[in-house]
Design a protein around this motif. Structure first.
Motif, PDB file in Angstrom:
ATOM      1  N   GLY A 126      80.069   7.793 -42.187  1.00 49.69           N
ATOM      2  CA  GLY A 126      79.086   8.184 -41.186  1.00 49.69           C
ATOM      3  C   GLY A 126      79.471   7.589 -39.850  1.00 49.69           C
ATOM      4  O   GLY A 126      80.336   6.714 -39.765  1.00 49.69           O
ATOM      5  N   THR A 167      75.196   4.007 -38.789  1.00 45.10           N
ATOM      6  CA  THR A 167      74.337   4.766 -39.703  1.00 45.10           C
ATOM      7  C   THR A 167      74.000   4.000 -40.988  1.00 45.10           C
ATOM      8  O   THR A 167      73.195   4.472 -41.775  1.00 45.10           O
ATOM      9  CB  THR A 167      74.965   6.127 -40.076  1.00 45.10           C
ATOM     10  N   ARG A 205      73.465   9.931 -42.194  1.00 45.74           N
ATOM     11  CA  ARG A 205      73.054  10.521 -40.925  1.00 45.74           C
ATOM     12  C   ARG A 205      71.776   9.846 -40.450  1.00 45.74           C
ATOM     13  O   ARG A 205      70.967   9.407 -41.265  1.00 45.74           O
ATOM     14  CB  ARG A 205      72.771  12.012 -41.093  1.00 45.74           C
ATOM     15  N   GLU A 243      77.363  11.876 -33.608  1.00 46.73           N
ATOM     16  CA  GLU A 243      76.280  12.056 -34.582  1.00 46.73           C
ATOM     17  C   GLU A 243      75.535  13.363 -34.325  1.00 46.73           C
ATOM     18  O   GLU A 243      75.245  14.115 -35.258  1.00 46.73           O
ATOM     19  CB  GLU A 243      75.313  10.863 -34.523  1.00 46.73           C
ATOM     20  N   GLU A 303      74.938  14.721 -47.918  1.00 50.42           N
ATOM     21  CA  GLU A 303      74.418  14.191 -46.657  1.00 50.42           C
ATOM     22  C   GLU A 303      73.089  13.500 -46.946  1.00 50.42           C
ATOM     23  O   GLU A 303      72.199  14.099 -47.552  1.00 50.42           O
ATOM     24  CB  GLU A 303      74.223  15.355 -45.691  1.00 50.42           C
TER      25      GLU A 303
END
Length: 193
Positions: A16, A20, A111, A138, A158
């Motif tokens: 990530g 994150t 995320r 991001e 994710e």
């Protein structure tokens, strides 16, 4: 990897944008899971073993060119490869497309909302330019897209990472996935197929 040396525990990449929660997730996973997992923070490994090409003072980071012909890139892969055969490796890095597909059983892309990310990176003392670039990355889902382009989409997941509740539920979800992976391969609780 030979047929006689089949992994008993999957290798997981936790990736990530910086900030994150990769290292927090990886460490919590290792501490929570009953199986022998090994957290490898690639950024720390690069520094510790001097596997970088240079230090970028403007970005305050070590440089590892991800060009496959780069000596630093090869050194990083050579350092990690023997560890992957055993399984149970939790690879923590801001990029995932570096790792050969044969090493990886699951890719977790963390995320978070860009405003949460901005605050986290500010608290780390990152230079404004670095905060802006990571925030843009991001927003543009750069790491997620790289993961989907580099690995079979069925192994890319994710997960939202904005607070402690997310951390705990994500780790529980990863452990459930590890258990299912082992069950699908008829690996018993003692680690033998």
């Amino acid at each position: 990897m030979s047929e006689t040396n089949i992994r008993q525990i999957p290798n997981v990449v936790i990736t990530g944008t910086p900030g994150t929660g990769k290292s927090s997730h990886a460490q919590h996973l290792v501490e929570t899971c009953s199986l022998p997992l090994r957290h490898v923070n690639i950024g720390e490994l690069v520094k510790e073993k001097r596997l970088y090409e240079s230090y970028d003072s403007e970005w305050e980071s070590y440089v590892v060119d991800d060009n496959k012909a780069s000596p630093a890139y090869r050194k990083v892969l050579d350092e990690i490869e023997p560890m992957t055969e055993e399984g149970g490796l939790i690879l923590d890095w801001h990029t995932c497309d570096t790792f050969p597909e044969r090493w990886v059983d699951l890719v977790v892309v963390l995320r978070c909302d860009h405003t949460v990310l901005w605050d986290r990176l500010e608290k780390r003392g990152y230079p404004l330019k670095k905060i802006q670039e990571n925030n843009e990355s991001e927003i543009m889902q750069t790491v997620l897209e790289d993961a989907k382009e580099s690995y079979d989409e069925e192994i890319v997941v994710e997960l939202k990472s904005e607070g402690i509740e997310d951390l705990e539920s994500n780790v529980a979800r990863i452990i459930s996935w590890i258990d299912a992976w082992r069950k699908d391969r008829d690996v018993d609780t003692k680690g033998t197929p």
